[in-house]
Each structure stands twice: as C-alpha cells, then as structure tokens.
Motif scaffolding. Structure first.
Motif, PDB file in Angstrom:
ATOM      1  N   SER A 132       0.852  -1.187   0.000  1.00 40.74           N
ATOM      2  CA  SER A 132       0.000   0.000   0.000  1.00 40.74           C
ATOM      3  C   SER A 132       0.887   1.235   0.000  1.00 40.74           C
ATOM      4  O   SER A 132       1.836   1.307   0.791  1.00 40.74           O
ATOM      5  CB  SER A 132      -0.909   0.006   1.234  1.00 40.74           C
ATOM      6  N   VAL A 133       0.591   2.175  -0.873  1.00 40.72           N
ATOM      7  CA  VAL A 133       1.390   3.398  -0.962  1.00 40.72           C
ATOM      8  C   VAL A 133       0.470   4.615  -0.920  1.00 40.72           C
ATOM      9  O   VAL A 133      -0.686   4.546  -1.348  1.00 40.72           O
ATOM     10  CB  VAL A 133       2.235   3.432  -2.261  1.00 40.72           C
ATOM     11  N   ILE A 134       0.986   5.700  -0.391  1.00 39.67           N
ATOM     12  CA  ILE A 134       0.216   6.947  -0.325  1.00 39.67           C
ATOM     13  C   ILE A 134       0.542   7.779  -1.563  1.00 39.67           C
ATOM     14  O   ILE A 134       1.690   8.136  -1.803  1.00 39.67           O
ATOM     15  CB  ILE A 134       0.556   7.739   0.945  1.00 39.67           C
ATOM     16  N   GLY A 135      -0.483   8.082  -2.351  1.00 39.24           N
ATOM     17  CA  GLY A 135      -0.289   8.837  -3.578  1.00 39.24           C
ATOM     18  C   GLY A 135      -0.133  10.324  -3.322  1.00 39.24           C
ATOM     19  O   GLY A 135      -0.229  10.794  -2.179  1.00 39.24           O
ATOM     20  N   ASP A 136       0.114  11.056  -4.384  1.00 43.04           N
ATOM     21  CA  ASP A 136       0.285  12.506  -4.276  1.00 43.04           C
ATOM     22  C   ASP A 136      -0.980  13.194  -3.760  1.00 43.04           C
ATOM     23  O   ASP A 136      -0.917  14.286  -3.201  1.00 43.04           O
ATOM     24  CB  ASP A 136       0.665  13.100  -5.642  1.00 43.04           C
ATOM     25  N   ILE A 147      -4.576   6.320  -0.078  1.00 40.86           N
ATOM     26  CA  ILE A 147      -3.821   5.070  -0.022  1.00 40.86           C
ATOM     27  C   ILE A 147      -4.187   4.217  -1.234  1.00 40.86           C
ATOM     28  O   ILE A 147      -5.361   3.935  -1.484  1.00 40.86           O
ATOM     29  CB  ILE A 147      -4.123   4.299   1.272  1.00 40.86           C
ATOM     30  N   ASN A 148      -3.187   3.815  -1.977  1.00 42.51           N
ATOM     31  CA  ASN A 148      -3.402   2.983  -3.152  1.00 42.51           C
ATOM     32  C   ASN A 148      -2.697   1.647  -2.981  1.00 42.51           C
ATOM     33  O   ASN A 148      -1.550   1.592  -2.525  1.00 42.51           O
ATOM     34  CB  ASN A 148      -2.858   3.677  -4.411  1.00 42.51           C
ATOM     35  N   ASN A 149      -3.397   0.581  -3.331  1.00 43.74           N
ATOM     36  CA  ASN A 149      -2.801  -0.753  -3.289  1.00 43.74           C
ATOM     37  C   ASN A 149      -2.182  -1.051  -4.648  1.00 43.74           C
ATOM     38  O   ASN A 149      -2.812  -0.847  -5.688  1.00 43.74           O
ATOM     39  CB  ASN A 149      -3.859  -1.799  -2.950  1.00 43.74           C
ATOM     40  N   THR A 150      -0.957  -1.518  -4.632  1.00 41.72           N
ATOM     41  CA  THR A 150      -0.275  -1.831  -5.885  1.00 41.72           C
ATOM     42  C   THR A 150       0.336  -3.222  -5.808  1.00 41.72           C
ATOM     43  O   THR A 150       0.811  -3.646  -4.748  1.00 41.72           O
ATOM     44  CB  THR A 150       0.820  -0.783  -6.196  1.00 41.72           C
ATOM     45  N   SER A 151       0.318  -3.933  -6.902  1.00 41.93           N
ATOM     46  CA  SER A 151       0.843  -5.289  -6.957  1.00 41.93           C
ATOM     47  C   SER A 151       1.645  -5.491  -8.235  1.00 41.93           C
ATOM     48  O   SER A 151       1.109  -5.377  -9.336  1.00 41.93           O
ATOM     49  CB  SER A 151      -0.290  -6.319  -6.897  1.00 41.93           C
ATOM     50  N   ASN A 152       2.926  -5.779  -8.075  1.00 39.25           N
ATOM     51  CA  ASN A 152       3.769  -6.060  -9.234  1.00 39.25           C
ATOM     52  C   ASN A 152       3.329  -7.344  -9.920  1.00 39.25           C
ATOM     53  O   ASN A 152       3.436  -7.480 -11.138  1.00 39.25           O
ATOM     54  CB  ASN A 152       5.228  -6.178  -8.812  1.00 39.25           C
ATOM     55  N   ILE A 153       2.830  -8.288  -9.126  1.00 40.20           N
ATOM     56  CA  ILE A 153       2.366  -9.556  -9.692  1.00 40.20           C
ATOM     57  C   ILE A 153       1.171  -9.315 -10.606  1.00 40.20           C
ATOM     58  O   ILE A 153       1.109  -9.835 -11.721  1.00 40.20           O
ATOM     59  CB  ILE A 153       1.997 -10.544  -8.571  1.00 40.20           C
ATOM     60  N   ALA A 154       0.217  -8.512 -10.138  1.00 36.45           N
ATOM     61  CA  ALA A 154      -0.976  -8.218 -10.938  1.00 36.45           C
ATOM     62  C   ALA A 154      -0.610  -7.524 -12.242  1.00 36.45           C
ATOM     63  O   ALA A 154      -1.160  -7.833 -13.305  1.00 36.45           O
ATOM     64  CB  ALA A 154      -1.938  -7.356 -10.127  1.00 36.45           C
TER      65      ALA A 154
END
Length: 247
Positions: A150-154, A158-165
């Motif tokens: 989970s990362v906090i955008g500009d 909070i945005n969830n991100t997945s390299n696998i997806a």
C-alpha cells in the motif's frame, strides 16, 4: 452481494455518525446476525491444462514462478509477497507456512493450519534463482520493495499496488487473451483445489491444500490429524503437478 455491501455501508455510516457525535447511541441490533443478507460467491472457473501451458510457456521466468507458486501451493498475491526465507526449506524444496489472510485474522487462534507444501522441481528451481537477499522477504520487485503493498499517492489517498498483478496483466496482453476469457490470478488456487477434489484418493487434501481456517468442529478435528499424512499429501501435490506436466 450488492445488497450485502449496502448493508455494510449503512452500518459504517451509522458508526461514523456516532463517532462524530451526530448520533447519541448506536442501535442495539446493528450487528444482529438475523439482519445479515446471505449470498453465494460464484466459484471461479478452473484453468484448463492448455491454458496453464500457454501461460507458463509465454511467461518470463519470474512470472512463471508466480504462476507456479499460485498453483503448487495455492498462494494468492499477498502470500507470495509475504513469503519469508525461514518458511522455505532450501535443502528439501518445501514451503511451510500459514496463509497471510488467515494469519491476520487468527488473533492467536491455534486452529489456523500451517501447511507444508512440497515444491515441484521447476517451482523450487525458479524460487532459488529469484531469491532476494532480504531477511524478511524471499521475493521483492526490481526496486527492492514488496511485491504487493500500500502506498500513499500525491493526492494523499492510499493505493494498493501489486507487481504480480501488473505482470500478469501484461502477460495476458502479450498472449492476446481476450478480456472476456481472462481469469484472475486467484483462479490458480481454485484450480489446484478442483484438481485434487477430482481424485478419489486425494480429494480429502483439497481443504488442507487451501490452508483455510476450519469452519466446523469436524474440520478442526480433521486438520489436527492431517500432519500424520504428510507423505500422502506430498503424493497428492506431485500427482497434481503431473496433471499439468509439471514435476
């Protein structure tokens, strides 16, 4: 399910009003089970053998590893991201752990199963090849970050991100799989369970393979004794791999 979601939203709204002191009291029946709206979650269709072959052959080694972990061990993206070095037997080629989802919800529940999966040769080969130097994560992305996070955008959200997806989506685009025919990554897990259930000898291990928390007293009793059948579970995993020409 939409009706159930609306019920949840309504409950959250009431609690928010109470926290903001716009509401003096919360209704006593807000969590009454009698108000629950039941629904059936449609079971995702399993992958065909030809589809698994298409995906694994078209993937690069790293994406192939993700696919194999999803099928070999019933792992979801979060499980792969959370995998720790101490959960892998680097000599025997095994993974022993509790599912990330059930572990977070366990609250110290001793009935949460810790499953010991035997890895297929190709799965173990790729896992060793892509092992990171991190003490906390076996696999990381190219920048040294968790694969799913989970990362906090500009904008402060909070945005969830997945390299696998992201890699999985790129693979499907590369293979020109039409959107209507695409199956989510979690279908790999459902596929493994479905294959085991299709075998009279190994069907009893389908629930154990999924590493889900027991839902009944019978399941609790069964899971407590499944450890005595590790050799048979290993046979089931080996058999399952052979159904996809994976050993």
């Amino acid at each position: 399910k939409p009706a159930n979601d609306k019920l949840k939203d309504g409950r959250q709204f009431i609690r928010s009003c109470w926290r903001l002191e716009s509401l003096e009291n919360i209704p006593r029946n807000i969590d009454d089970p009698a108000l629950a709206i039941s629904y059936e979650t449609p079971k995702p269709k399993a992958f065909l053998k030809t589809e698994i072959k298409t995906l694994t052959k078209g993937a690069d080694d790293r994406m192939e590893l993700f696919l194999l972990l999803g099928l070999n061990c019933g792992m979801l993206q979060q499980d792969i991201s959370d995998l720790k070095p101490e959960e892998v037997d680097w000599d025997q080629g095994r993974i022993k752990r509790k599912r990330s989802k059930t572990r977070r919800k366990s609250n110290g529940n001793s009935n949460i199963p810790e499953v010991d999966w035997k890895l297929w040769g190709r799965t173990f080969e790729l896992l060793k090849a892509h092992r990171s130097t991190s003490k906390n994560h076996v696999l990381l992305n190219a920048n040294g970050n968790s694969l799913k996070r989970s990362v906090i955008g500009d904008d402060g959200k909070i945005n969830n991100t997945s390299n696998i997806a992201k890699q999985y989506e790129r693979l499907q685009i590369k293979l020109k799989i039409k959107k209507k025919n695409r199956k989510p990554f979690k279908t790999l897990r459902a596929t493994g369970s479905t294959i085991l259930e299709s075998n009279k000898e190994f069907s009893r291990f389908a629930q154990h393979y999924l590493a889900d928390a027991p839902r009944s007293i019978i399941e609790k009793h069964y899971i407590a004794h499944i450890g005595d059948r590790q050799d048979q579970f290993d046979e089931a995993i080996v058999w399952m791999g052979k159904q996809f020409d994976l050993k």
